[in-house]
Design an enzyme around this catalytic site. Structure first.
Site, PDB file in Angstrom:
ATOM      1  N   HIS A 231       0.727  -1.398   0.066  1.00 59.33           N
ATOM      2  CA  HIS A 231       0.314  -0.387   0.022  1.00 59.33           C
ATOM      3  C   HIS A 231       1.334   0.755   0.124  1.00 59.33           C
ATOM      4  O   HIS A 231       1.532   1.551   0.236  1.00 59.33           O
ATOM      5  CB  HIS A 231      -0.639  -0.191   1.049  1.00 59.33           C
ATOM      6  CG  HIS A 231      -0.754   1.045   1.806  1.00 59.33           C
ATOM      7  ND1 HIS A 231      -2.092   1.659   0.940  1.00 59.33           N
ATOM      8  CD2 HIS A 231      -1.120   1.902   3.588  1.00 59.33           C
ATOM      9  CE1 HIS A 231      -2.238   3.341   1.489  1.00 59.33           C
ATOM     10  NE2 HIS A 231      -2.017   2.953   3.118  1.00 59.33           N
ATOM     11  N   TYR A 278      -6.105   9.116   2.193  1.00 63.35           N
ATOM     12  CA  TYR A 278      -5.471   9.140   3.209  1.00 63.35           C
ATOM     13  C   TYR A 278      -4.731  10.550   3.370  1.00 63.35           C
ATOM     14  O   TYR A 278      -3.279  10.497   2.557  1.00 63.35           O
ATOM     15  CB  TYR A 278      -5.872   8.356   4.268  1.00 63.35           C
ATOM     16  CG  TYR A 278      -4.512   7.634   3.974  1.00 63.35           C
ATOM     17  CD1 TYR A 278      -3.410   8.465   4.966  1.00 63.35           C
ATOM     18  CD2 TYR A 278      -4.629   6.705   3.981  1.00 63.35           C
ATOM     19  CE1 TYR A 278      -2.264   7.017   5.594  1.00 63.35           C
ATOM     20  CE2 TYR A 278      -3.630   5.357   4.375  1.00 63.35           C
ATOM     21  CZ  TYR A 278      -2.815   6.169   4.471  1.00 63.35           C
ATOM     22  OH  TYR A 278      -2.182   5.316   5.391  1.00 63.35           O
ATOM     23  N   ASP A 567     -27.908 -20.139  18.816  1.00 66.29           N
ATOM     24  CA  ASP A 567     -28.987 -21.022  19.900  1.00 66.29           C
ATOM     25  C   ASP A 567     -29.701 -21.638  18.940  1.00 66.29           C
ATOM     26  O   ASP A 567     -29.365 -21.716  17.414  1.00 66.29           O
ATOM     27  CB  ASP A 567     -30.259 -19.651  20.064  1.00 66.29           C
ATOM     28  CG  ASP A 567     -30.551 -18.723  18.848  1.00 66.29           C
ATOM     29  OD1 ASP A 567     -29.742 -19.124  17.231  1.00 66.29           O
ATOM     30  OD2 ASP A 567     -32.066 -18.494  18.475  1.00 66.29           O
TER      31      ASP A 567
HETATM   32  P1  FAD Z   1       3.824  -6.231  11.806  1.00 69.22           P
HETATM   33  O1  FAD Z   1       4.014  -4.651  12.710  1.00 69.22           O
HETATM   34  O2  FAD Z   1       4.564  -6.263  11.090  1.00 69.22           O
HETATM   35  O3  FAD Z   1       4.809  -7.077  13.585  1.00 69.22           O
HETATM   36  C1  FAD Z   1       4.865  -8.261  13.194  1.00 69.22           C
HETATM   37  C2  FAD Z   1       6.325  -8.692  14.045  1.00 69.22           C
HETATM   38  O4  FAD Z   1       7.032  -9.908  14.087  1.00 69.22           O
HETATM   39  C3  FAD Z   1       7.270  -8.252  12.869  1.00 69.22           C
HETATM   40  O5  FAD Z   1       8.253  -7.355  13.725  1.00 69.22           O
HETATM   41  C4  FAD Z   1       8.667  -9.247  12.410  1.00 69.22           C
HETATM   42  O6  FAD Z   1       9.625  -8.797  12.558  1.00 69.22           O
HETATM   43  C5  FAD Z   1       8.489 -10.454  13.520  1.00 69.22           C
HETATM   44  N1  FAD Z   1       8.477 -11.495  12.825  1.00 69.22           N
HETATM   45  C6  FAD Z   1       7.663 -12.356  11.551  1.00 69.22           C
HETATM   46  N2  FAD Z   1       7.888 -13.766  11.730  1.00 69.22           N
HETATM   47  C7  FAD Z   1       8.691 -13.405  12.505  1.00 69.22           C
HETATM   48  C8  FAD Z   1       9.591 -14.512  12.767  1.00 69.22           C
HETATM   49  N3  FAD Z   1       9.473 -15.936  11.735  1.00 69.22           N
HETATM   50  N4  FAD Z   1      10.339 -14.706  13.920  1.00 69.22           N
HETATM   51  C9  FAD Z   1      10.064 -13.838  14.887  1.00 69.22           C
HETATM   52  N5  FAD Z   1       9.455 -12.390  14.209  1.00 69.22           N
HETATM   53  C10 FAD Z   1       8.716 -12.599  13.478  1.00 69.22           C
HETATM   54  N6  FAD Z   1      -3.077   0.660  10.220  1.00 69.22           N
HETATM   55  C11 FAD Z   1      -4.009   1.803  11.211  1.00 69.22           C
HETATM   56  O7  FAD Z   1      -4.532   1.383  12.428  1.00 69.22           O
HETATM   57  N7  FAD Z   1      -4.110   2.980  10.522  1.00 69.22           N
HETATM   58  C12 FAD Z   1      -2.623   3.676   9.506  1.00 69.22           C
HETATM   59  O8  FAD Z   1      -2.769   4.779   8.911  1.00 69.22           O
HETATM   60  C13 FAD Z   1      -1.676   2.466   8.905  1.00 69.22           C
HETATM   61  N8  FAD Z   1      -1.617   3.273   7.781  1.00 69.22           N
HETATM   62  C14 FAD Z   1      -1.322   2.074   7.453  1.00 69.22           C
HETATM   63  C15 FAD Z   1       0.430   2.384   6.386  1.00 69.22           C
HETATM   64  C16 FAD Z   1       1.136   1.767   5.342  1.00 69.22           C
HETATM   65  C17 FAD Z   1       1.830   2.032   4.519  1.00 69.22           C
HETATM   66  C18 FAD Z   1       1.552   0.471   5.669  1.00 69.22           C
HETATM   67  C19 FAD Z   1       1.903  -0.531   5.149  1.00 69.22           C
HETATM   68  C20 FAD Z   1       0.640  -0.173   7.182  1.00 69.22           C
HETATM   69  C21 FAD Z   1      -0.626   0.448   7.925  1.00 69.22           C
HETATM   70  N9  FAD Z   1      -1.161   0.422   8.237  1.00 69.22           N
HETATM   71  C22 FAD Z   1      -1.861   1.482   9.222  1.00 69.22           C
HETATM   72  C23 FAD Z   1      -1.641  -1.113   9.676  1.00 69.22           C
HETATM   73  C24 FAD Z   1      -0.583  -1.269  10.519  1.00 69.22           C
HETATM   74  O9  FAD Z   1       0.790  -0.736   9.956  1.00 69.22           O
HETATM   75  C25 FAD Z   1      -0.807  -3.031  10.185  1.00 69.22           C
HETATM   76  O10 FAD Z   1      -2.278  -3.312  10.283  1.00 69.22           O
HETATM   77  C26 FAD Z   1       0.242  -2.872  11.747  1.00 69.22           C
HETATM   78  O11 FAD Z   1       1.327  -2.395  11.938  1.00 69.22           O
HETATM   79  C27 FAD Z   1       0.152  -4.774  11.883  1.00 69.22           C
HETATM   80  O12 FAD Z   1       1.268  -3.700  13.458  1.00 69.22           O
HETATM   81  P2  FAD Z   1       0.857  -6.320  14.015  1.00 69.22           P
HETATM   82  O13 FAD Z   1       2.031  -6.189  15.136  1.00 69.22           O
HETATM   83  O14 FAD Z   1       0.056  -7.401  13.868  1.00 69.22           O
HETATM   84  O15 FAD Z   1       2.206  -6.608  12.628  1.00 69.22           O
HETATM   85  N1  THG Z   2     -34.411 -24.016  11.671  1.00 71.78           N
HETATM   86  C1  THG Z   2     -33.625 -25.187  12.396  1.00 71.78           C
HETATM   87  N2  THG Z   2     -32.483 -24.843  13.122  1.00 71.78           N
HETATM   88  C2  THG Z   2     -32.109 -23.290  13.733  1.00 71.78           C
HETATM   89  C3  THG Z   2     -32.930 -22.112  12.752  1.00 71.78           C
HETATM   90  C4  THG Z   2     -34.298 -23.178  12.213  1.00 71.78           C
HETATM   91  N3  THG Z   2     -31.054 -23.259  14.713  1.00 71.78           N
HETATM   92  C5  THG Z   2     -30.720 -21.441  13.992  1.00 71.78           C
HETATM   93  C6  THG Z   2     -31.895 -20.649  13.799  1.00 71.78           C
HETATM   94  N4  THG Z   2     -32.917 -21.291  13.463  1.00 71.78           N
HETATM   95  C7  THG Z   2     -32.234 -20.497  15.684  1.00 71.78           C
HETATM   96  N5  THG Z   2     -33.602 -20.055  15.719  1.00 71.78           N
HETATM   97  C8  THG Z   2     -34.519 -20.090  15.562  1.00 71.78           C
HETATM   98  C9  THG Z   2     -35.778 -19.377  16.530  1.00 71.78           C
HETATM   99  C10 THG Z   2     -36.830 -19.762  16.659  1.00 71.78           C
HETATM  100  C11 THG Z   2     -37.341 -20.845  16.658  1.00 71.78           C
HETATM  101  C12 THG Z   2     -36.893 -21.811  15.788  1.00 71.78           C
HETATM  102  C13 THG Z   2     -35.313 -21.477  15.889  1.00 71.78           C
HETATM  103  C14 THG Z   2     -38.871 -21.462  16.783  1.00 71.78           C
HETATM  104  N6  THG Z   2     -39.287 -21.125  17.876  1.00 71.78           N
HETATM  105  C15 THG Z   2     -40.625 -21.427  18.879  1.00 71.78           C
HETATM  106  C16 THG Z   2     -41.435 -20.313  18.998  1.00 71.78           C
HETATM  107  O1  THG Z   2     -40.253 -19.147  20.132  1.00 71.78           O
HETATM  108  O2  THG Z   2     -42.563 -19.713  19.529  1.00 71.78           O
HETATM  109  C17 THG Z   2     -40.721 -22.711  19.807  1.00 71.78           C
HETATM  110  C18 THG Z   2     -40.146 -22.417  20.686  1.00 71.78           C
HETATM  111  C19 THG Z   2     -39.941 -23.691  21.957  1.00 71.78           C
HETATM  112  O3  THG Z   2     -41.808 -23.999  21.809  1.00 71.78           O
HETATM  113  O4  THG Z   2     -39.219 -23.770  22.214  1.00 71.78           O
HETATM  114  O5  THG Z   2     -39.167 -22.257  16.487  1.00 71.78           O
HETATM  115  O6  THG Z   2     -34.835 -22.373  11.558  1.00 71.78           O
HETATM  116  N7  THG Z   2     -33.886 -26.672  12.054  1.00 71.78           N
END
Ligand code: FAD
Ligand code: THG
Length: 837
Positions: A231, A278, A567
């Site tokens: 980027h 940005y 659920d």
């Molecule tokens: P990293 O900082 O990459 O840290 C990972 C670390 O793991 C590294 O230091 C690496 O050396 C270590 N590592 C990897 N493999 C090994 C290994 N095998 N052994 C030991 N160490 C290892 N984010 C924002 O929120 N705002 C911004 O404005 C923004 N701007 C950005 C602009 C740019 C140009 C870029 C590139 C990124 C930007 N990001 C921004 C994103 C952000 O920088 C990253 O998402 C964030 O820094 C990731 O942090 P991290 O700790 O996960 O990874």
């Molecule tokens: N069908 C089946 N499984 C499910 C769903 C489904 N699992 C995930 C999700 N949907 C679960 N959600 C619901 C929500 C309500 C009901 C069924 C699944 C339902 N309720 C009745 C009531 O509240 O009147 C009966 C409750 C009871 O008698 O205890 O029918 O769509 N297979």
């Protein structure tokens, strides 16, 4: 999920990576009393050369995701209180997003609503107000902006240093120049981390290796679905305009000589998302430069396996050479928005690498296949502290305090785990990172990926498909258009009219009046079998399952704290044979983690299919196809049985999420088409229609059936979610029971509440703020038009005091407060006559 030790904090943790995530996690773990924390990084400290080492650190908190917003809010609070050499680690300069198109300007109104829903302070500004904040803006180019005064800049490397120092004081070790080369394991658990300088025993390993995540994952045999992409980030030559104080007509900001040490910026971080750009300031004693980040260029994927080591990299492993030709259009767009740039040029630029995932969300949690192996990957600086806190809570308490299901590594379906999927979706998420995205907007590629056996018939009927979990899901069928002709519906605004058709109203009406077929194949099906199956499910869920075979029970999966993990419907098909209707892949993972020897848990979704036959004529349709008695007396509500419909063996469950008489009919995938055709043919005499998700959602809202993941999550307990009826504390112990003790009778503080919009023409879609006396008091969880009642229905979390039928509220939609009223639920068939006849 925790180490086999009595106190998890005694376990040895090795964190791989000392970027912002690794450092924040070491701080959070040691703050919770973990003693044995080692952080390894292949590079030197405190700037080992990962993405953090050069991150410009913009923190915009507002997102459609409540979880991401909460992660970011914590980052702002935490880094705001951290100091290094007297300077803060967060600069609360505020954030400004400007709109240059009508679509963006409308979307900023929606964004202001999201901000209000998730508790972010913000205000829409006209162009002149924007220019006061950012005097370099050409106000004639913009329609307005959204200002969030509490956003700002995280100083990522100082924040690493501050947290490193604090963690070290609490006993953590940070070891630079240690390259991880292996993960040791025994009996399905991690035991140690191998480096080029020795092996470190470990009970937990957290991969916080940023875009190297797939490399560490490969050492552990765990898929890490992220794609590193470059980027572009560039800084200008010094711009005299930046050094100057704000506009003479009363700037909102202090003059720059008041900014103090470490004040690298004074004006708000700025986004021009219509051009994928940005901006931030880089101020120093001599003046100021502008930093420009661009997502406008082609995706530039990077293979994490071939990234050079620190000492071999020209700059840093994560900083590739700048490709000016990719930046040229962004420079022109920048100068159009900020004309002063016309007198400047790029002084420095690089192509910085960081991670993109198939859905744009982080990848967090513990692998089930390799216990003790945790991921904290694909995390922006913005979300880093919040993610670290959640992972530390997870490791300490067995659960994060906020809902993280959208970030959980278990969320991907098998079909979404291929490298091809990660590459295609990761690159697409780069392209879309600043796009205006509709909440229903489906992915475009790869499609179709998963199709039900009914797919050919659905296409013949003109199904309009959206995608979910890899599945093609009909939302309505164009074949039903003639039925919609007679139905009068209010006009929709352009936003709510997307991914919607008035045909849904006709399909809902056909379900209420006649009978409809719904493809329920994507409904996750788990099969739990074995001698201990009943006892196991009794321990895992809230309702009484000790019933005769042939019973179906609605029940909840809770976590230890009583939060709702899912659920379920549980059909007891035999003494030791259960079929579960579940929600996300996390349900399978959760059951597998806890299943004792001798109990088998299998996801049978892909090999089977399901069609819902619902409506007052459902029995007339199905009965002639079987010799079994489908009368109400012989086949009661919430019962299950095996039968044959024509030639097709089926398991029939008398369950209906749409609140009408009928059955879910299950068979194996090979017989699916035959089942559909059998039902379709038999239904002709009864006016059967195929109906889609759009009608389905409307009908379930009218019936008050909650949708897990939207209406309730682990953040909510059953009583406040209106699901207390599914909890039987008297049945014996189950996960979460202790935490619920007393809650059934305690007064509620908040409640999942049914609202209807007062104006029959008004529509909301979900996540909008609910206003009480004009102030945000809750947010919409899910919404849809109730075609039977002729109004839009919105479920929302509200303070219990307001959750009283008749209470007047407003729902803010694109900046407009729409009057709504708390309603008695369910809105349709409260006496359950329609389903029990
Ligand atoms: P990293 O900082 O990459 O840290 C990972 C670390 O793991 C590294 O230091 C690496 O050396 C270590 N590592 C990897 N493999 C090994 C290994 N095998 N052994 C030991 N160490 C290892 N984010 C924002 O929120 N705002 C911004 O404005 C923004 N701007 C950005 C602009 C740019 C140009 C870029 C590139 C990124 C930007 N990001 C921004 C994103 C952000 O920088 C990253 O998402 C964030 O820094 C990731 O942090 P991290 O700790 O996960 O990874
Ligand atoms: N069908 C089946 N499984 C499910 C769903 C489904 N699992 C995930 C999700 N949907 C679960 N959600 C619901 C929500 C309500 C009901 C069924 C699944 C339902 N309720 C009745 C009531 O509240 O009147 C009966 C409750 C009871 O008698 O205890 O029918 O769509 N297979």
């Amino acid at each position: 999920m925790t180490a086999p030790l009595t106190d998890p904090r005694e376990a040895r943790v090795v964190i791989i990576g000392a970027g912002i995530v690794g450092c924040s996690l070491a701080d959070e773990l040691t703050a919770r009393g973990w003693h044995h924390v080692t952080v390894l990084d292949q590079g030197p400290l405190p700037a080992p050369g990962g993405s953090t080492s050069h991150a410009p650190g913009l923190v915009f908190r507002t997102s459609p995701s409540k979880t991401l917003t909460e992660f970011a809010a914590y980052t702002v609070r935490k880094f705001g209180a951290l100091r290094v050499d007297g300077a803060p680690c967060f600069l609360p300069v505020g954030g400004l997003e400007v709109a240059t198109t009508e679509a963006r300007w409308a979307d900023l109104h929606r964004k202001a609503g999201l901000a209000a829903s998730w508790g972010v302070r913000g205000r829409l500004l006209d162009p002149q107000q924007c220019r006061k904040l950012w005097p370099l803006l050409d106000e004639t180019r913009i329609l307005g902006g959204f200002h969030t005064p509490d956003d700002g800049l995280a100083r990522a490397v100082p924040a690493c240093r501050a947290q490193m120092a604090r963690a070290e004081r609490r006993g953590a070790r940070f070891l630079a120049r240690h390259t991880v080369t292996g993960i040791e394991r025994a009996a399905g658990r991690v035991t140690g981390v191998v480096t080029d300088r020795g092996t470190f025993p470990a009970d937990h390993i957290v991969s916080a290796a940023g875009f190297w995540g797939p490399v560490i994952g490969a050492l552990a045999g765990v898929d890490v679905p992220l794609l590193p992409l470059a980027h572009q980030y560039a800084t200008t030559e010094p711009l005299p305009e930046l050094a100057a104080p704000n506009s003479p007509d009363g700037g909102l900001l202090p003059a720059l000589d008041d900014t103090g040490p470490g004040q690298e910026a004074a004006r708000p971080i700025l986004r021009h998302q219509d051009r994928d750009l940005y901006f931030r300031e880089h101020l120093d004693a001599t003046g100021g430069r502008l930093g420009i980040g661009s997502y406008a260029h082609r995706p530039l994927p990077v293979d994490p396996f071939t990234v050079p080591a620190y000492d071999d990299a020209p700059a840093m492993p994560s900083a590739l050479p700048f490709t000016p030709e990719d930046f040229a259009p962004s420079w022109r767009d920048s100068a159009a928005l900020l004309p002063a740039l016309g007198r400047s040029r790029i002084a420095h630029g690089f192509n910085g690498v960081f991670s993109f995932t198939p859905d744009g969300m982080p990848v967090l949690g513990e692998s089930r296949a390799l216990r003790g192996f945790w991921l904290a990957e694909a995390v922006w600086v913005t979300h880093s502290a919040g993610v670290a806190r959640a992972v530390a809570q997870w490791m300490t308490d067995g659960r994060p305090a906020i809902d993280v299901h959208t970030c959980d590594l278990t969320r991907f379906e098998d079909a979404q785990r291929s490298p091809a999927y990660t590459e295609q979706r990761g690159a697409q998420n780069f392209i879309e990172v600043y796009d205006v995205l509709h909440p229903l907007q489906p992915i475009e590629q790869p499609r179709p990926l998963r199709t039900s056996p009914f797919h050919p018939r659905q296409r013949e009927l003109g199904a309009y498909f959206l995608e979910s979990g890899g599945w093609e899901r009909p939302h309505w069928y164009e074949a039903n258009a003639p039925l919609a002709n007679g139905i009068r519906l209010p006009e929709r605004d352009a936003w709510s009219a997307r991914y919607w058709s008035p045909i849904a109203a006709a399909e809902a009406a056909a379900t209420r009046e006649r009978v409809a077929l719904y493809d329920m194949t994507p409904l996750r099906r788990l099969e739990v079998t074995g001698p201990g199956a009943l006892d196991f499910l009794q321990c895992m869920t809230t309702n009484q399952l000790r019933k005769k075979p042939g019973s179906v029970t609605y029940t909840l999966l809770l976590d230890e704290a009583g939060g709702i993990r899912s659920d379920l419907t549980v059909a007891r098909l035999g003494p030791d044979h259960f079929q579960i209707g579940a929600n996300s892949p996390a349900d399978l993972d959760w059951l597998l983690r806890h299943a004792p020897d001798g109990v088998s848990v299998r996801d049978v979704t892909s090999g089977t299919c399901c069609v819902g036959v619902w409506g007052p004529l459902a029995r007339d349709l199905v009965q002639p196809l079987t010799r079994d008695d489908f009368s109400h007396d012989a086949f009661g509500y919430f019962r299950a049985r095996h039968t044959y419909l024509g030639h097709v063996p089926v398991t029939a469950l008398r369950v209906s999420y749409v609140g009408e008489l009928g059955w879910e009919l299950y068979t194996t995938a090979d017989l699916g088409l035959r089942l559909w055709d059998t039902l379709w043919e038999a239904g002709q005499a009864h006016g059967v229609v195929a109906a889609g998700r759009s009608a389905f959602n409307s009908l379930r809202l009218e019936k008050g059936y909650r949708a897990w993941g939207a209406d309730m999550t682990t953040e909510h307990h059953p009583y406040e979610a209106g699901l207390g009826f599914a909890v039987r504390p008297g049945k014996g112990d189950f996960t979460g029971r202790a935490a619920l003790s007393g809650l059934d009778t305690a007064p509620l503080t908040r409640k999942l509440t049914c609202l209807t919009l007062d104006d029959p023409a008004a529509v909301v879609l979900g996540s909008e703020p609910v206003l009480l006396d004009g102030a945000p008091a809750g947010y919409v969880t899910s919404a849809g038009y109730g075609y039977t009642i002729g109004r839009c229905i919105a479920y929302a979390w509200l303070p219990a005091a307001a959750a009283v039928p008749g209470t007047a509220v407003h729902i803010e939609y694109f900046g407009k407060p729409l009057p709504a009223t708390v309603a008695e639920e369910p809105l349709v068939d409260p006496g359950r006559e329609r389903i029990r006849r």
